[in-house]
Design a protein around this motif. Structure first.
Motif, PDB file in Angstrom:
ATOM      1  N   ALA A 106       0.992  -1.218   0.020  1.00  0.00           N
ATOM      2  CA  ALA A 106       0.022  -0.072  -0.052  1.00  0.00           C
ATOM      3  C   ALA A 106       0.828   1.242   0.038  1.00  0.00           C
ATOM      4  CB  ALA A 106      -0.914   0.052   1.120  1.00  0.00           C
ATOM      5  N   ARG A 107       2.046   1.137   0.483  1.00  0.00           N
ATOM      6  CA  ARG A 107       3.062   2.291   0.176  1.00  0.00           C
ATOM      7  C   ARG A 107       3.311   2.568  -0.952  1.00  0.00           C
ATOM      8  NH1 ARG A 107       4.925   3.047   5.404  1.00  0.00           N
ATOM      9  NH2 ARG A 107       7.001   4.133   4.758  1.00  0.00           N
ATOM     10  N   PHE A 108       3.147   1.954  -2.312  1.00  0.00           N
ATOM     11  CA  PHE A 108       3.558   2.297  -3.518  1.00  0.00           C
ATOM     12  C   PHE A 108       2.326   2.677  -4.342  1.00  0.00           C
ATOM     13  CE2 PHE A 108       6.164  -1.809  -2.353  1.00  0.00           C
ATOM     14  CZ  PHE A 108       7.409  -1.029  -2.423  1.00  0.00           C
ATOM     15  N   PRO A 109       2.444   3.664  -5.218  1.00  0.00           N
ATOM     16  CA  PRO A 109       1.173   3.798  -6.101  1.00  0.00           C
ATOM     17  C   PRO A 109       0.741   2.706  -6.742  1.00  0.00           C
ATOM     18  CG  PRO A 109       3.461   5.121  -6.638  1.00  0.00           C
ATOM     19  CD  PRO A 109       3.807   4.019  -5.729  1.00  0.00           C
ATOM     20  N   LEU A 110      -0.665   2.578  -6.997  1.00  0.00           N
ATOM     21  CA  LEU A 110      -1.170   1.702  -7.483  1.00  0.00           C
ATOM     22  C   LEU A 110      -0.576   1.066  -8.849  1.00  0.00           C
ATOM     23  CD1 LEU A 110      -3.672  -0.222  -6.900  1.00  0.00           C
ATOM     24  CD2 LEU A 110      -5.002   1.277  -8.492  1.00  0.00           C
ATOM     25  N   GLU A 111      -0.006   1.584  -9.527  1.00  0.00           N
ATOM     26  CA  GLU A 111       0.538   1.053 -10.733  1.00  0.00           C
ATOM     27  C   GLU A 111       1.965   0.216 -10.442  1.00  0.00           C
ATOM     28  OE1 GLU A 111       1.991   5.037 -10.472  1.00  0.00           O
ATOM     29  OE2 GLU A 111       0.040   4.222 -10.492  1.00  0.00           O
ATOM     30  N   LYS A 112       2.401   0.499  -9.050  1.00  0.00           N
ATOM     31  CA  LYS A 112       3.746  -0.020  -9.014  1.00  0.00           C
ATOM     32  C   LYS A 112       3.538  -1.273  -7.818  1.00  0.00           C
ATOM     33  CE  LYS A 112       6.338   3.197 -10.601  1.00  0.00           C
ATOM     34  NZ  LYS A 112       7.409   2.977 -11.489  1.00  0.00           N
ATOM     35  N   ARG A 113       2.479  -1.641  -7.414  1.00  0.00           N
ATOM     36  CA  ARG A 113       2.119  -2.643  -6.360  1.00  0.00           C
ATOM     37  C   ARG A 113       2.307  -4.086  -6.841  1.00  0.00           C
ATOM     38  NH1 ARG A 113      -3.185   0.178  -3.205  1.00  0.00           N
ATOM     39  NH2 ARG A 113      -1.969   2.048  -3.014  1.00  0.00           N
ATOM     40  N   PHE A 114       2.467  -4.190  -7.873  1.00  0.00           N
ATOM     41  CA  PHE A 114       2.486  -5.640  -8.843  1.00  0.00           C
ATOM     42  C   PHE A 114       4.123  -6.143  -8.846  1.00  0.00           C
ATOM     43  CE2 PHE A 114      -1.501  -3.523  -9.984  1.00  0.00           C
ATOM     44  CZ  PHE A 114      -2.201  -4.700  -9.479  1.00  0.00           C
ATOM     45  N   LEU A 115       4.498  -6.298  -7.688  1.00  0.00           N
ATOM     46  CA  LEU A 115       6.117  -6.823  -7.673  1.00  0.00           C
ATOM     47  C   LEU A 115       6.090  -8.134  -8.073  1.00  0.00           C
ATOM     48  CD1 LEU A 115       7.155  -4.964  -4.139  1.00  0.00           C
ATOM     49  CD2 LEU A 115       7.186  -4.048  -6.770  1.00  0.00           C
ATOM     50  N   ARG A 116       7.079  -8.359  -8.653  1.00  0.00           N
ATOM     51  CA  ARG A 116       7.295  -9.889  -8.859  1.00  0.00           C
ATOM     52  C   ARG A 116       8.339 -10.559  -8.094  1.00  0.00           C
ATOM     53  NH1 ARG A 116       9.870  -8.020 -14.111  1.00  0.00           N
ATOM     54  NH2 ARG A 116      10.127  -6.173 -12.304  1.00  0.00           N
ATOM     55  N   HIS A 117       7.817 -11.394  -7.118  1.00  0.00           N
ATOM     56  CA  HIS A 117       8.686 -11.968  -6.231  1.00  0.00           C
ATOM     57  C   HIS A 117       9.839 -12.971  -6.457  1.00  0.00           C
ATOM     58  CE1 HIS A 117       6.383 -15.540  -8.039  1.00  0.00           C
ATOM     59  NE2 HIS A 117       7.338 -16.242  -7.406  1.00  0.00           N
ATOM     60  N   ASN A 118      10.146 -12.884  -7.667  1.00  0.00           N
ATOM     61  CA  ASN A 118      11.380 -13.661  -7.990  1.00  0.00           C
ATOM     62  C   ASN A 118      12.443 -12.670  -8.848  1.00  0.00           C
ATOM     63  OD1 ASN A 118       9.998 -13.695 -10.267  1.00  0.00           O
ATOM     64  ND2 ASN A 118      10.109 -15.776 -10.860  1.00  0.00           N
ATOM     65  N   GLN A 119      12.166 -11.259  -8.770  1.00  0.00           N
ATOM     66  CA  GLN A 119      13.011 -10.409  -9.402  1.00  0.00           C
ATOM     67  C   GLN A 119      13.735  -9.335  -8.379  1.00  0.00           C
ATOM     68  OE1 GLN A 119      13.271 -10.085 -12.524  1.00  0.00           O
ATOM     69  NE2 GLN A 119      12.348 -12.040 -12.688  1.00  0.00           N
TER      70      GLN A 119
END
Length: 159
Positions: A106-119
């Motif tokens: 939630a600390r990230f802008p909506l468009e940046k919340r989809f982090l890739r767990h293996n990157q």
């Protein structure tokens, strides 16, 4: 949720810094993945030691945490116990492996919340945001003395 404390916050930041500077990262390696890199900082074990301990039982970090028993004396359980003693919850470990803590995201802008767990870069981003969040929570608990009245008050930024 993690118990905010300076040692844990520092370990999160050291892990992020080392990863950003090129420390070994391999999501499928129990000692070199998201949790494995943080475990290295908290336990001072090598990635190979952590991996060897984990391979004495089956599964990834999520399954290891699910089967965790603090009294088993299994080496991976001792690693997890050290991480829990440092202030992490079992849920924190699951979230770290998948970069899925909703409060951190939630600390990230909506468009940046989809982090890739293996990157690697996404892991660094997540660790830094998590450390910042825990530091803010810790600062909220600190009371500073008011030297003019000889009383204690909350830091003005967090009052």
């Amino acid at each position: 949720m993690a118990r905010p404390n300076p040692e844990l916050i520092d370990a999160l930041r050291r892990t992020a810094r080392k990863l950003s500077e090129g420390a070994p990262y391999q999501w499928g390696h129990m000692g070199g993945c998201n949790c494995g890199n943080l475990a290295q900082e908290l336990t001072k074990l090598t990635k190979d030691q952590i991996h060897a301990y984990a391979m004495q039982r089956y599964g990834d970090w999520n399954e290891q945490v699910q089967d965790y028993c603090p009294t088993s004396r299994m080496p991976i359980d001792l690693v997890i116990s050290e991480m829990v003693n440092a202030g992490l919850s079992l849920e924190d470990l699951k979230n770290l492996e998948k970069l899925s803590n909703k409060q951190v995201l939630a600390r990230f802008p909506l468009e940046k919340r989809f982090l890739r767990h293996n990157q690697r870069n996404d892991v660094v981003t997540y660790l830094r945001a998590w450390a910042d969040m825990l530091e803010e929570q810790l600062l909220e608990t600190i009371e500073l003395p008011d030297l003019s009245t000889n009383t204690t008050k909350k830091h003005p930024q967090y009052a």
